[in-house]
Write a protein that holds these residues in place. Structure first.
Motif, PDB file in Angstrom:
ATOM      1  N   ARG A 102      -0.322   1.991   9.829  1.00 29.18           N
ATOM      2  CA  ARG A 102       0.154   3.533   9.591  1.00 29.18           C
ATOM      3  C   ARG A 102       1.601   3.355   8.750  1.00 29.18           C
ATOM      4  O   ARG A 102       1.514   4.203   7.712  1.00 29.18           O
ATOM      5  CB  ARG A 102       0.388   4.358  10.788  1.00 29.18           C
ATOM      6  CG  ARG A 102      -0.716   4.766  11.458  1.00 29.18           C
ATOM      7  CD  ARG A 102      -0.685   5.847  12.610  1.00 29.18           C
ATOM      8  NE  ARG A 102       0.154   5.424  13.529  1.00 29.18           N
ATOM      9  CZ  ARG A 102      -0.232   4.732  14.908  1.00 29.18           C
ATOM     10  NH1 ARG A 102      -1.329   4.529  14.949  1.00 29.18           N
ATOM     11  NH2 ARG A 102       0.558   4.346  15.598  1.00 29.18           N
ATOM     12  N   ASP A 103       2.349   2.158   9.192  1.00 31.67           N
ATOM     13  CA  ASP A 103       3.357   2.175   8.176  1.00 31.67           C
ATOM     14  C   ASP A 103       3.043   1.866   6.894  1.00 31.67           C
ATOM     15  O   ASP A 103       3.504   2.099   5.879  1.00 31.67           O
ATOM     16  CB  ASP A 103       4.351   1.226   8.586  1.00 31.67           C
ATOM     17  CG  ASP A 103       4.988   1.383   9.981  1.00 31.67           C
ATOM     18  OD1 ASP A 103       5.137   2.606  10.152  1.00 31.67           O
ATOM     19  OD2 ASP A 103       5.575   0.549  10.703  1.00 31.67           O
ATOM     20  N   THR A 105       0.551   2.420   5.269  1.00 30.70           N
ATOM     21  CA  THR A 105      -0.203   3.872   4.699  1.00 30.70           C
ATOM     22  C   THR A 105       0.928   4.608   3.950  1.00 30.70           C
ATOM     23  O   THR A 105       0.570   5.036   2.760  1.00 30.70           O
ATOM     24  CB  THR A 105      -0.807   4.773   5.719  1.00 30.70           C
ATOM     25  OG1 THR A 105      -1.603   4.235   6.613  1.00 30.70           O
ATOM     26  CG2 THR A 105      -1.424   6.003   5.147  1.00 30.70           C
ATOM     27  N   GLY A 106       2.021   4.704   4.260  1.00 30.65           N
ATOM     28  CA  GLY A 106       3.173   5.534   3.746  1.00 30.65           C
ATOM     29  C   GLY A 106       3.358   4.572   2.375  1.00 30.65           C
ATOM     30  O   GLY A 106       3.660   5.465   1.356  1.00 30.65           O
ATOM     31  N   THR A 110       3.038   6.194  -1.485  1.00 30.60           N
ATOM     32  CA  THR A 110       4.057   6.224  -2.365  1.00 30.60           C
ATOM     33  C   THR A 110       3.515   5.525  -3.708  1.00 30.60           C
ATOM     34  O   THR A 110       3.666   6.086  -4.883  1.00 30.60           O
ATOM     35  CB  THR A 110       5.069   5.156  -2.016  1.00 30.60           C
ATOM     36  OG1 THR A 110       5.619   5.777  -0.771  1.00 30.60           O
ATOM     37  CG2 THR A 110       6.360   4.982  -2.965  1.00 30.60           C
TER      38      THR A 110
ATOM     39  N   TRP B 114       9.385  -3.398   1.179  1.00 33.68           N
ATOM     40  CA  TRP B 114       8.704  -3.079   2.015  1.00 33.68           C
ATOM     41  C   TRP B 114       7.902  -4.616   2.481  1.00 33.68           C
ATOM     42  O   TRP B 114       8.090  -4.994   3.663  1.00 33.68           O
ATOM     43  CB  TRP B 114       7.344  -2.128   1.555  1.00 33.68           C
ATOM     44  CG  TRP B 114       6.663  -1.633   2.934  1.00 33.68           C
ATOM     45  CD1 TRP B 114       6.835  -0.528   3.423  1.00 33.68           C
ATOM     46  CD2 TRP B 114       5.662  -2.331   3.786  1.00 33.68           C
ATOM     47  NE1 TRP B 114       5.992  -0.271   4.519  1.00 33.68           N
ATOM     48  CE2 TRP B 114       5.514  -1.484   4.745  1.00 33.68           C
ATOM     49  CE3 TRP B 114       4.892  -3.528   3.611  1.00 33.68           C
ATOM     50  CZ2 TRP B 114       4.418  -1.739   5.644  1.00 33.68           C
ATOM     51  CZ3 TRP B 114       4.021  -3.888   4.418  1.00 33.68           C
ATOM     52  CH2 TRP B 114       3.729  -2.818   5.395  1.00 33.68           C
TER      53      TRP B 114
END
Lengths: 133, 133
Positions: A102-103, A105-106, A110, B114
């Motif tokens: 899910r992280d 996914t962010g 973007t 990231w």
DNA sequence: CAGTATCCGACGTGATACTG
DNA sequence: CAGTATCACGTCGGATACTG
């Protein structure tokens, strides 16, 4: 001999570079998310929560069984999805995003937003370049 | 005949999907930035402003002339860099990021950040998966 | 339903050699 | 210095067929 020919030096640089690229986090991540099917699986699961194998096949038109299985396995290995087998007839396997998934996914969203906001500029540049040639 | 075999239907889906992927902005952008050399060229130019062809070769160890030229051409076509030829002996060609190229740099740095923050989680998942097998 | 196994063609990449 | 041209190789992805 401490001196090297140009070819030998280049070969050494090449190997050093190869080694660097293989461990470089950015390259490894880019390889992961630019995989042909990974981002599509992420998007499908992000919107729906949990999906079965056959659901994923339906959500992602054009994917072959081989590639879907292969993609899901590598994503499971990388900790992006969980794979839950329910012993039953017929067999049932559910896939769900992990917290890491899910992280990610962010980040993918973007990238997607930047792409949708700026792709027209790239297309314009390309059109201009091709017209000038 | 309005009915189709399963194979025909799948082939149709396949073509539709191929067409979709080719125009999908996100996939196109991912293909662009996940190119083996593009992000390295962007990083080199982002730090130095303007660089000559030979400077870039030095800044990016392991790149071949063929791949560097090919990468720079596609980046020029996509409006990411400008190519300035100075007629002289010896010849001189300078490359510089465009505004679009600098905007893209921001996104690449986001991805890089990231990656550096989260690659350890992926490695941990992978180690666990491999140990369990 | 949820895979696995095998073959094969296309493409990306690199090595090498040559040029304005 | 800044490229171009050609060849060879390896990997990825798809088609097809089979299985617990």
């Amino acid at each position: 001999m401490t001196t090297l020919t140009a070819a030998q030096r280049r070969a050494r640089e090449q190997r050093a570079h190869e080694a660097f690229v293989k461990v470089c986090p950015t390259n490894r991540l880019l390889a992961l998310i630019s995989d042909k099917w990974v981002s599509l699986v992420v998007s499908a699961l992000a919107g729906r929560g949990t999906l079965r194998y056959s659901d994923l096949r339906r959500e992602i038109p054009g994917v072959s069984e081989k590639m879907l299985t292969q993609t899901l396995r590598s994503m499971e290995r990388d900790g992006l999805v969980t794979r839950t087998v329910t012993a039953a007839v017929p067999p049932r396997v559910d896939y769900e995003l992990t917290e890491l998934g899910r992280d990610l996914t962010g980040l993918i969203f973007t990238v997607r937003d930047w792409a949708e906001a700026n792709i027209a500029r790239i297309d314009a540049a390309r059109a201009g370049y091709d017209a000038a040639s």
